[in-house]
Design a protein around this motif. Structure first.
Motif, PDB file in Angstrom:
ATOM      1  N   GLN A  38     -44.964  14.889   9.368  1.00  0.00           N
ATOM      2  CA  GLN A  38     -44.937  15.872  10.441  1.00  0.00           C
ATOM      3  C   GLN A  38     -43.899  16.935  10.129  1.00  0.00           C
ATOM      4  OE1 GLN A  38     -44.844  14.091  14.361  1.00  0.00           O
ATOM      5  NE2 GLN A  38     -43.730  15.806  15.217  1.00  0.00           N
ATOM      6  N   ASP A  39     -44.227  18.194  10.410  1.00  0.00           N
ATOM      7  CA  ASP A  39     -43.272  19.299  10.326  1.00  0.00           C
ATOM      8  C   ASP A  39     -43.013  19.806  11.741  1.00  0.00           C
ATOM      9  OD1 ASP A  39     -43.272  19.160   7.587  1.00  0.00           O
ATOM     10  OD2 ASP A  39     -44.132  21.131   7.257  1.00  0.00           O
ATOM     11  N   ASN A  40     -41.748  20.101  12.041  1.00  0.00           N
ATOM     12  CA  ASN A  40     -41.362  20.625  13.347  1.00  0.00           C
ATOM     13  C   ASN A  40     -40.575  21.909  13.152  1.00  0.00           C
ATOM     14  OD1 ASN A  40     -42.337  18.250  14.723  1.00  0.00           O
ATOM     15  ND2 ASN A  40     -40.519  17.210  13.980  1.00  0.00           N
ATOM     16  N   HIS A  41     -40.640  22.779  14.164  1.00  0.00           N
ATOM     17  CA  HIS A  41     -39.934  24.057  14.130  1.00  0.00           C
ATOM     18  C   HIS A  41     -39.424  24.315  15.537  1.00  0.00           C
ATOM     19  CE1 HIS A  41     -40.177  28.596  12.879  1.00  0.00           C
ATOM     20  NE2 HIS A  41     -39.157  28.374  13.668  1.00  0.00           N
ATOM     21  N   PRO A  87     -38.801   4.851  13.417  1.00  0.00           N
ATOM     22  CA  PRO A  87     -37.633   5.661  13.066  1.00  0.00           C
ATOM     23  C   PRO A  87     -38.007   6.752  12.072  1.00  0.00           C
ATOM     24  CG  PRO A  87     -37.480   3.477  12.085  1.00  0.00           C
ATOM     25  CD  PRO A  87     -38.683   3.464  12.980  1.00  0.00           C
ATOM     26  N   GLN A  88     -37.389   7.880  12.248  1.00  0.00           N
ATOM     27  CA  GLN A  88     -37.712   9.049  11.429  1.00  0.00           C
ATOM     28  C   GLN A  88     -36.585   9.391  10.466  1.00  0.00           C
ATOM     29  OE1 GLN A  88     -38.262  11.737  14.823  1.00  0.00           O
ATOM     30  NE2 GLN A  88     -40.357  12.048  14.137  1.00  0.00           N
ATOM     31  N   GLY A  89     -36.934   9.577   9.206  1.00  0.00           N
ATOM     32  CA  GLY A  89     -36.072  10.277   8.283  1.00  0.00           C
ATOM     33  C   GLY A  89     -36.376  11.752   8.457  1.00  0.00           C
ATOM     34  N   LYS A  90     -35.373  12.609   8.328  1.00  0.00           N
ATOM     35  CA  LYS A  90     -35.576  14.040   8.558  1.00  0.00           C
ATOM     36  C   LYS A  90     -34.963  14.844   7.420  1.00  0.00           C
ATOM     37  CE  LYS A  90     -35.355  13.477  13.556  1.00  0.00           C
ATOM     38  NZ  LYS A  90     -34.585  13.765  14.777  1.00  0.00           N
ATOM     39  N   LEU A  91     -35.725  15.791   6.921  1.00  0.00           N
ATOM     40  CA  LEU A  91     -35.225  16.798   5.993  1.00  0.00           C
ATOM     41  C   LEU A  91     -35.151  18.087   6.799  1.00  0.00           C
ATOM     42  CD1 LEU A  91     -34.415  17.591   3.096  1.00  0.00           C
ATOM     43  CD2 LEU A  91     -36.825  18.175   2.718  1.00  0.00           C
ATOM     44  N   SER A 118     -25.288  30.899  15.839  1.00  0.00           N
ATOM     45  CA  SER A 118     -25.668  32.318  15.806  1.00  0.00           C
ATOM     46  C   SER A 118     -26.348  32.696  17.124  1.00  0.00           C
ATOM     47  CB  SER A 118     -26.602  32.560  14.625  1.00  0.00           C
ATOM     48  OG  SER A 118     -27.678  31.642  14.662  1.00  0.00           O
ATOM     49  N   GLU A 119     -26.717  33.956  17.262  1.00  0.00           N
ATOM     50  CA  GLU A 119     -27.397  34.401  18.492  1.00  0.00           C
ATOM     51  C   GLU A 119     -28.676  33.612  18.736  1.00  0.00           C
ATOM     52  OE1 GLU A 119     -26.229  36.334  20.989  1.00  0.00           O
ATOM     53  OE2 GLU A 119     -24.427  36.118  19.754  1.00  0.00           O
ATOM     54  N   SER A 120     -29.365  33.261  17.671  1.00  0.00           N
ATOM     55  CA  SER A 120     -30.513  32.349  17.743  1.00  0.00           C
ATOM     56  C   SER A 120     -30.658  31.707  16.370  1.00  0.00           C
ATOM     57  CB  SER A 120     -31.804  33.079  18.143  1.00  0.00           C
ATOM     58  OG  SER A 120     -32.225  33.938  17.113  1.00  0.00           O
ATOM     59  N   ALA A 121     -31.431  30.636  16.316  1.00  0.00           N
ATOM     60  CA  ALA A 121     -31.650  29.956  15.043  1.00  0.00           C
ATOM     61  C   ALA A 121     -33.039  29.333  15.026  1.00  0.00           C
ATOM     62  CB  ALA A 121     -30.597  28.876  14.801  1.00  0.00           C
ATOM     63  N   ASP A 122     -33.706  29.499  13.892  1.00  0.00           N
ATOM     64  CA  ASP A 122     -34.966  28.805  13.634  1.00  0.00           C
ATOM     65  C   ASP A 122     -34.634  27.589  12.776  1.00  0.00           C
ATOM     66  OD1 ASP A 122     -37.373  30.235  14.734  1.00  0.00           O
ATOM     67  OD2 ASP A 122     -36.363  31.905  13.729  1.00  0.00           O
ATOM     68  N   PHE A 123     -34.981  26.415  13.288  1.00  0.00           N
ATOM     69  CA  PHE A 123     -34.619  25.138  12.683  1.00  0.00           C
ATOM     70  C   PHE A 123     -35.905  24.404  12.321  1.00  0.00           C
ATOM     71  CE2 PHE A 123     -33.197  20.723  12.771  1.00  0.00           C
ATOM     72  CZ  PHE A 123     -31.957  20.799  12.154  1.00  0.00           C
ATOM     73  N   LEU A 124     -36.043  24.042  11.046  1.00  0.00           N
ATOM     74  CA  LEU A 124     -37.246  23.353  10.573  1.00  0.00           C
ATOM     75  C   LEU A 124     -36.887  21.958  10.110  1.00  0.00           C
ATOM     76  CD1 LEU A 124     -37.854  26.447  10.319  1.00  0.00           C
ATOM     77  CD2 LEU A 124     -39.476  25.819   8.560  1.00  0.00           C
ATOM     78  N   TYR A 125     -37.771  21.005  10.433  1.00  0.00           N
ATOM     79  CA  TYR A 125     -37.551  19.672   9.912  1.00  0.00           C
ATOM     80  C   TYR A 125     -38.856  18.966   9.622  1.00  0.00           C
ATOM     81  CZ  TYR A 125     -37.001  18.934  15.051  1.00  0.00           C
ATOM     82  OH  TYR A 125     -37.105  18.967  16.416  1.00  0.00           O
TER      83      TYR A 125
END
Length: 180
Positions: A46-49, A67-71, A123-130
């Protein structure tokens, strides 16, 4: 690709090779063969944003079942990313590591199963991917309080963080359901 050890041996900071010129840059963020060659032989399902504003704190989340491993990585903005060892049998149980991930440094963090994970937007905003090694299962999700004094995370806060109701209701480590 370079692996940088953290204070917790299983949590790894990854510095990808970035090829840049006047047009911009190119980097490979995931390649099964490359990651296996550096000891991370994992399958992602699964990819999340997420996109969050300054001062938003998400976490500390984990799933006991599935349980999830996350990159994890940031493609826009900056976050302070944290992993906490929740494996009771670990010599590092209850210890944490924190790292700034941002669009400029392009660093990634590998957070293996058995760890709680969270981040604060700097920061003012952030895009976070995992990328995750198992599916999100809300019925198995738990949250440890971000400010539990027993863990003692030194968040780089400028003010009180913006939290979800779920994160405000997180457990103290001493009361949390954790991994064996």
């Amino acid at each position: 690709m370079k692996l940088i050890p953290t204070q917790l041996p299983e949590v790894l900071r990854i510095e990808p090779k970035v090829f840049g010129d006047s047009r911009g840059f190119f980097m490979e963020s995931w390649n099964r063969t490359t990651f296996a060659s550096i000891g991370l032989n994992v399958d992602f399902v699964q990819d999340n944003h997420s996109c969050s504003g300054k001062g938003v704190l998400r976490g500390l989340h984990y799933q006991l079942r599935q349980p999830q491993g996350k990159l994890v990585r940031v493609t826009s903005g900056a976050v302070y990313d944290v992993a906490v060892d929740l494996r009771r049998s670990s010599p590092n149980f209850g210890k944490w590591t924190g790292h700034e991930l941002n669009a400029e440094n392009k660093h990634m963090l590998w957070v293996p199963p058995g760890f709680a994970h969270g981040f604060l937007v700097l920061s003012e905003s952030a895009d976070f991917l995992y990328k995750t090694t198992d599916y999100y299962a809300p019925e198995h999700e738990h949250s440890v309080l971000w400010n539990d004094p027993a863990i003692g995370i030194r968040w780089p806060l400028e003010a009180e963080p913006a939290l979800s109701a779920k994160d405000k209701a997180g457990s103290l480590l001493k009361d949390a359901q954790i991994y064996p």
